[in-house]
Motif scaffolding. Structure first.
Motif, short mmCIF file in Angstrom:
data_model
loop_
_atom_site.label_atom_id
_atom_site.label_comp_id
_atom_site.label_asym_id
_atom_site.label_seq_id
_atom_site.Cartn_x
_atom_site.Cartn_y
_atom_site.Cartn_z
N GLY A 171 0.81 -1.21 0.00
CA GLY A 171 0.00 0.00 0.00
C GLY A 171 0.84 1.25 0.00
O GLY A 171 0.50 2.26 -0.62
N THR A 172 1.97 1.20 0.70
CA THR A 172 2.87 2.35 0.73
C THR A 172 3.46 2.58 -0.66
O THR A 172 3.51 3.74 -1.13
CB THR A 172 4.00 2.11 1.76
N VAL A 173 3.89 1.51 -1.32
CA VAL A 173 4.40 1.64 -2.69
C VAL A 173 3.33 2.21 -3.62
O VAL A 173 3.62 3.01 -4.52
CB VAL A 173 4.92 0.29 -3.21
N ALA A 174 2.07 1.81 -3.39
CA ALA A 174 0.96 2.31 -4.21
C ALA A 174 0.53 3.71 -3.80
O ALA A 174 -0.41 4.26 -4.39
CB ALA A 174 -0.22 1.36 -4.11
N ARG A 175 1.19 4.29 -2.80
CA ARG A 175 0.94 5.65 -2.32
C ARG A 175 -0.51 5.82 -1.86
O ARG A 175 -1.20 6.79 -2.21
CB ARG A 175 1.32 6.68 -3.40
N ILE A 176 -0.94 4.90 -0.99
CA ILE A 176 -2.31 4.93 -0.52
C ILE A 176 -2.62 6.19 0.28
O ILE A 176 -3.73 6.71 0.21
CB ILE A 176 -2.63 3.66 0.31
N VAL A 177 -1.64 6.72 1.01
CA VAL A 177 -1.89 7.94 1.80
C VAL A 177 -2.15 9.13 0.88
O VAL A 177 -3.06 9.93 1.13
CB VAL A 177 -0.72 8.22 2.75
N GLU A 178 -1.38 9.24 -0.17
CA GLU A 178 -1.61 10.33 -1.13
C GLU A 178 -3.00 10.19 -1.76
O GLU A 178 -3.71 11.19 -1.94
CB GLU A 178 -0.53 10.32 -2.20
N GLN A 179 -3.38 8.97 -2.08
CA GLN A 179 -4.69 8.75 -2.67
C GLN A 179 -5.80 9.08 -1.68
O GLN A 179 -6.84 9.64 -2.06
CB GLN A 179 -4.82 7.30 -3.14
N ALA A 180 -5.59 8.74 -0.42
CA ALA A 180 -6.59 9.03 0.61
C ALA A 180 -6.83 10.53 0.74
O ALA A 180 -7.98 11.00 0.82
CB ALA A 180 -6.15 8.44 1.94
#
Length: 305
Positions: A171-180
């Motif tokens: 999830g970190t590699v997929a940049r989940i925080v930026e998406q959130a």
């Protein structure tokens, strides 16, 4: 089937639940006071934010004591009792305590009034396959389940909007925080510079040894590898291995999204090093309990013991 008797009492904001059971000998009996021990985070006067510890529940073995994740092999009855205790502590009904069935991806679910009207079977189905929840509904506790992965809580006070994010390495590699954050901007008109963020307990750099393929995944995703990784000698094999700083990876994403440095708090707790107090899948195995990191917006100032 065990019979259950519950007695509730409250002191200020803090509620406790006493659960006693009469059950056949082969069933787990929980006759002691269940009072989850939470680690609270300060995100503001009208929001409750916390991570559970291993203490104050009914579960046993590698699930002891407090686990509310029904997807990791724990007894459904113990999970139910632990959920009841946490709901009592928070002063909410069970249908206001929400956790997705996570899949280590980057999908996010918005919890709105229509979702809250769903029946329980529909609700469970709707929570399948997500790694982040967001809502602007007060009195609803959303959260994520971790045992070394990184939980992140986001709070937009201006729009009483909240978000809970599960950021494993994928999830970190997929940049989940930026998406959130992008989805909160679209849904609630959130301004990142006005947000607060809490990175919760998770595995830290010294303990998060990874293979070359994981290192390559971060490098291919254009992370600044000099700031999030280092080579470190393994104490057993004496070979040098890559280590990744997952909290720092997610902090960098928060900064890149516009969250101010002073508005980001990072927990110093490494779950791998503190597995007696917090669950760690690397130390206990995957058949073990999970930390629940939750957040709830409330209408008035929070008081608690």
């Amino acid at each position: 089937m065990a019979g259950v008797v519950m007695a509730f009492f409250s002191v200020g904001f803090v509620h406790s639940v006493i659960i006693s059971t009469f059950a056949p000998e082969h069933e787990t009996i929980c006759s002691t006071m269940i009072e989850p021990r939470l680690h609270y985070f300060d995100l503001g006067p009208t929001v409750v934010a916390f991570s559970t510890t291993r203490f104050g529940g009914c579960s046993i073995g590698n699930y002891a004591e407090f686990n509310i994740n029904r997807y990791c092999g724990d007894s459904e009855e113990n999970v139910r009792k632990n959920r009841a205790a946490l709901c009592s502590l928070l002063g909410i009904d069970d249908n206001r305590l929400l956790m997705p069935h996570q899949v280590h991806q980057a999908k996010m679910l918005r919890i709105d009034e229509a979702f809250l009207r769903l029946a329980e079977p529909e609700r469970r189905e709707a929570l399948e396959g997500y790694d982040a929840l967001m809502t602007n509904q007060r009195g609803v506790c959303i959260g994520v389940s971790t045992a070394d992965c990184i939980p992140i809580l986001l709070y937009d006070e201006a729009h009483h909007a909240i978000c809970a994010v599960h950021a494993g390495w994928r999830g970190t590699v997929a940049r989940i925080v930026e998406q959130a954050i992008a989805e909160m901007k679209a849904a609630y008109d959130t301004r990142p510079e006005q947000m607060k963020a809490q990175i919760g307990p998770g595995i830290h750099l010294d303990s998060f040894e990874v293979g070359d393929e994981v290192y390559a995944a971060f490098a291919d995703a254009c992370f600044d590898m000099s700031s999030i990784s280092r080579r470190q000698r393994n104490a057993l094999s004496h070979q040098e291995k890559w280590h990744i700083d997952l909290p720092q990876c997610n902090r960098q994403q928060l900064l890149a999204s516009g969250v101010l440095p002073a508005s980001i708090a990072v927990s110093p707790i490494c779950t791998y090093q503190c597995c007696s107090d917090y669950f760690s899948a690397r130390r206990l195995g995957i058949n073990s309990g999970r930390i629940f990191t939750g957040i709830m917006s409330v209408s008035g100032p929070v008081t608690r013991k």
